[in-house]
Design a protein around this motif. Structure first.
Motif, PDB file in Angstrom:
ATOM      1  N   LYS A   1       0.849  -1.199   0.000  1.00 54.88           N
ATOM      2  CA  LYS A   1       0.000   0.000   0.000  1.00 54.88           C
ATOM      3  C   LYS A   1       0.879   1.241   0.000  1.00 54.88           C
ATOM      4  O   LYS A   1       1.992   1.226   0.532  1.00 54.88           O
ATOM      5  CB  LYS A   1      -0.877   0.037   1.262  1.00 54.88           C
ATOM      6  N   ASN A   2       0.359   2.329  -0.579  1.00 59.20           N
ATOM      7  CA  ASN A   2       1.061   3.606  -0.478  1.00 59.20           C
ATOM      8  C   ASN A   2       1.054   4.042   0.984  1.00 59.20           C
ATOM      9  O   ASN A   2       0.052   3.862   1.686  1.00 59.20           O
ATOM     10  CB  ASN A   2       0.377   4.669  -1.337  1.00 59.20           C
ATOM     11  N   ARG A   3       2.162   4.594   1.442  1.00 53.49           N
ATOM     12  CA  ARG A   3       2.287   5.008   2.840  1.00 53.49           C
ATOM     13  C   ARG A   3       2.739   6.459   2.930  1.00 53.49           C
ATOM     14  O   ARG A   3       3.477   6.945   2.074  1.00 53.49           O
ATOM     15  CB  ARG A   3       3.318   4.135   3.577  1.00 53.49           C
ATOM     16  N   VAL A   4       2.285   7.132   3.982  1.00 54.53           N
ATOM     17  CA  VAL A   4       2.734   8.483   4.301  1.00 54.53           C
ATOM     18  C   VAL A   4       3.712   8.375   5.474  1.00 54.53           C
ATOM     19  O   VAL A   4       3.344   7.887   6.539  1.00 54.53           O
ATOM     20  CB  VAL A   4       1.561   9.403   4.685  1.00 54.53           C
TER      21      VAL A   4
ATOM     22  N   HIS B   1      14.836  22.156  14.604  1.00 48.83           N
ATOM     23  CA  HIS B   1      14.079  20.958  14.270  1.00 48.83           C
ATOM     24  C   HIS B   1      13.542  21.070  12.852  1.00 48.83           C
ATOM     25  O   HIS B   1      13.477  22.158  12.278  1.00 48.83           O
ATOM     26  CB  HIS B   1      12.927  20.736  15.256  1.00 48.83           C
ATOM     27  N   ALA B   2      13.169  19.928  12.297  1.00 49.97           N
ATOM     28  CA  ALA B   2      12.583  19.870  10.956  1.00 49.97           C
ATOM     29  C   ALA B   2      11.524  18.779  10.951  1.00 49.97           C
ATOM     30  O   ALA B   2      11.598  17.818  11.714  1.00 49.97           O
ATOM     31  CB  ALA B   2      13.654  19.561   9.916  1.00 49.97           C
ATOM     32  N   LEU B   3      10.532  18.957  10.095  1.00 52.44           N
ATOM     33  CA  LEU B   3       9.472  17.974   9.925  1.00 52.44           C
ATOM     34  C   LEU B   3       9.324  17.709   8.429  1.00 52.44           C
ATOM     35  O   LEU B   3       9.124  18.639   7.646  1.00 52.44           O
ATOM     36  CB  LEU B   3       8.160  18.496  10.508  1.00 52.44           C
ATOM     37  N   ILE B   4       9.454  16.448   8.045  1.00 53.42           N
ATOM     38  CA  ILE B   4       9.359  16.052   6.638  1.00 53.42           C
ATOM     39  C   ILE B   4       8.208  15.068   6.500  1.00 53.42           C
ATOM     40  O   ILE B   4       8.143  14.080   7.225  1.00 53.42           O
ATOM     41  CB  ILE B   4      10.660  15.379   6.164  1.00 53.42           C
ATOM     42  N   THR B   5       7.286  15.348   5.575  1.00 50.19           N
ATOM     43  CA  THR B   5       6.198  14.427   5.268  1.00 50.19           C
ATOM     44  C   THR B   5       6.339  14.014   3.808  1.00 50.19           C
ATOM     45  O   THR B   5       6.457  14.871   2.930  1.00 50.19           O
ATOM     46  CB  THR B   5       4.829  15.093   5.512  1.00 50.19           C
ATOM     47  N   GLN B   6       6.343  12.699   3.579  1.00 44.83           N
ATOM     48  CA  GLN B   6       6.592  12.182   2.231  1.00 44.83           C
ATOM     49  C   GLN B   6       5.711  10.970   1.970  1.00 44.83           C
ATOM     50  O   GLN B   6       5.705  10.036   2.773  1.00 44.83           O
ATOM     51  CB  GLN B   6       8.069  11.794   2.111  1.00 44.83           C
ATOM     52  N   VAL B   7       4.997  10.970   0.855  1.00 47.29           N
ATOM     53  CA  VAL B   7       4.261   9.785   0.425  1.00 47.29           C
ATOM     54  C   VAL B   7       5.226   8.902  -0.349  1.00 47.29           C
ATOM     55  O   VAL B   7       5.923   9.363  -1.260  1.00 47.29           O
ATOM     56  CB  VAL B   7       3.048  10.153  -0.458  1.00 47.29           C
ATOM     57  N   VAL B   8       5.270   7.618   0.033  1.00 46.08           N
ATOM     58  CA  VAL B   8       6.122   6.659  -0.672  1.00 46.08           C
ATOM     59  C   VAL B   8       5.215   5.567  -1.234  1.00 46.08           C
ATOM     60  O   VAL B   8       4.517   4.885  -0.482  1.00 46.08           O
ATOM     61  CB  VAL B   8       7.189   6.050   0.269  1.00 46.08           C
ATOM     62  N   PRO B   9       5.190   5.416  -2.567  1.00 47.44           N
ATOM     63  CA  PRO B   9       4.342   4.391  -3.180  1.00 47.44           C
ATOM     64  C   PRO B   9       4.726   2.976  -2.732  1.00 47.44           C
ATOM     65  O   PRO B   9       5.866   2.733  -2.321  1.00 47.44           O
ATOM     66  CB  PRO B   9       4.585   4.575  -4.682  1.00 47.44           C
ATOM     67  N   ALA B  10       3.783   2.075  -2.848  1.00 54.13           N
ATOM     68  CA  ALA B  10       4.000   0.670  -2.476  1.00 54.13           C
ATOM     69  C   ALA B  10       5.243   0.120  -3.150  1.00 54.13           C
ATOM     70  O   ALA B  10       5.442   0.311  -4.354  1.00 54.13           O
ATOM     71  CB  ALA B  10       2.776  -0.157  -2.861  1.00 54.13           C
ATOM     72  N   GLY B  11       6.102  -0.541  -2.360  1.00 55.13           N
ATOM     73  CA  GLY B  11       7.288  -1.175  -2.894  1.00 55.13           C
ATOM     74  C   GLY B  11       8.389  -0.232  -3.341  1.00 55.13           C
ATOM     75  O   GLY B  11       9.350  -0.665  -3.956  1.00 55.13           O
ATOM     76  N   GLN B  12       8.282   1.033  -3.031  1.00 54.40           N
ATOM     77  CA  GLN B  12       9.255   2.023  -3.488  1.00 54.40           C
ATOM     78  C   GLN B  12      10.051   2.589  -2.305  1.00 54.40           C
ATOM     79  O   GLN B  12       9.761   2.295  -1.152  1.00 54.40           O
ATOM     80  CB  GLN B  12       8.540   3.182  -4.199  1.00 54.40           C
ATOM     81  N   SER B  13      11.014   3.436  -2.613  1.00 57.69           N
ATOM     82  CA  SER B  13      11.759   4.162  -1.593  1.00 57.69           C
ATOM     83  C   SER B  13      11.882   5.618  -2.036  1.00 57.69           C
ATOM     84  O   SER B  13      11.653   5.944  -3.207  1.00 57.69           O
ATOM     85  CB  SER B  13      13.140   3.548  -1.384  1.00 57.69           C
ATOM     86  N   ALA B  14      12.214   6.492  -1.087  1.00 58.07           N
ATOM     87  CA  ALA B  14      12.356   7.913  -1.389  1.00 58.07           C
ATOM     88  C   ALA B  14      13.455   8.496  -0.518  1.00 58.07           C
ATOM     89  O   ALA B  14      13.512   8.242   0.687  1.00 58.07           O
ATOM     90  CB  ALA B  14      11.042   8.644  -1.144  1.00 58.07           C
ATOM     91  N   ASP B  15      14.335   9.274  -1.150  1.00 56.96           N
ATOM     92  CA  ASP B  15      15.379   9.983  -0.407  1.00 56.96           C
ATOM     93  C   ASP B  15      14.798  11.263   0.164  1.00 56.96           C
ATOM     94  O   ASP B  15      14.014  11.953  -0.508  1.00 56.96           O
ATOM     95  CB  ASP B  15      16.559  10.316  -1.322  1.00 56.96           C
ATOM     96  N   ILE B  16      15.168  11.579   1.398  1.00 57.97           N
ATOM     97  CA  ILE B  16      14.720  12.812   2.033  1.00 57.97           C
ATOM     98  C   ILE B  16      15.936  13.551   2.577  1.00 57.97           C
ATOM     99  O   ILE B  16      16.982  12.954   2.828  1.00 57.97           O
ATOM    100  CB  ILE B  16      13.711  12.548   3.173  1.00 57.97           C
TER     101      ILE B  16
END
Length: 85
Positions: free
Chosen positions: A26-29, A45-60
């Motif tokens: 499932k897509n996750r936030v 401080h910092a706050l990062i919100t990122q949607v990552v599609p199912a089975g994927q990865s994302a650099d932040i």
């Protein structure tokens, strides 16, 4: 989250980077809260919100999000995950 690093330069500027990994079907936030403390004080401080599609990865990344006097301090990331709408 994997391969995360939080580093300070000699002048006390803090940066964070990492990779969010969604191993689910499932897509996750992902929400990542990062704080730098120096003793009892929060230096930034910092706050990062990122949607990552199912089975994927994302650099932040959060460049230069905090400043301490000389690079001393503690950096702590906290990650929460929920299903994307």
């Amino acid at each position: 989250m994997r391969q995360h690093v939080c580093t300070a330069t000699a002048d006390g500027s803090w940066s964070f980077k990492g990779t969010l990994v969604n191993n689910s079907d499932k897509n996750r936030v992902f929400t990542v809260a990062i704080a730098v403390t120096a003793g009892p004080m929060v230096a930034g401080h910092a706050l990062i919100t990122q949607v990552v599609p199912a089975g994927q990865s994302a650099d932040i990344a959060a460049p230069n999000f905090a400043k301490t006097k000389d690079g001393g301090g503690t950096c702590t990331p906290v990650v929460s995950v929920e299903d994307a709408p």
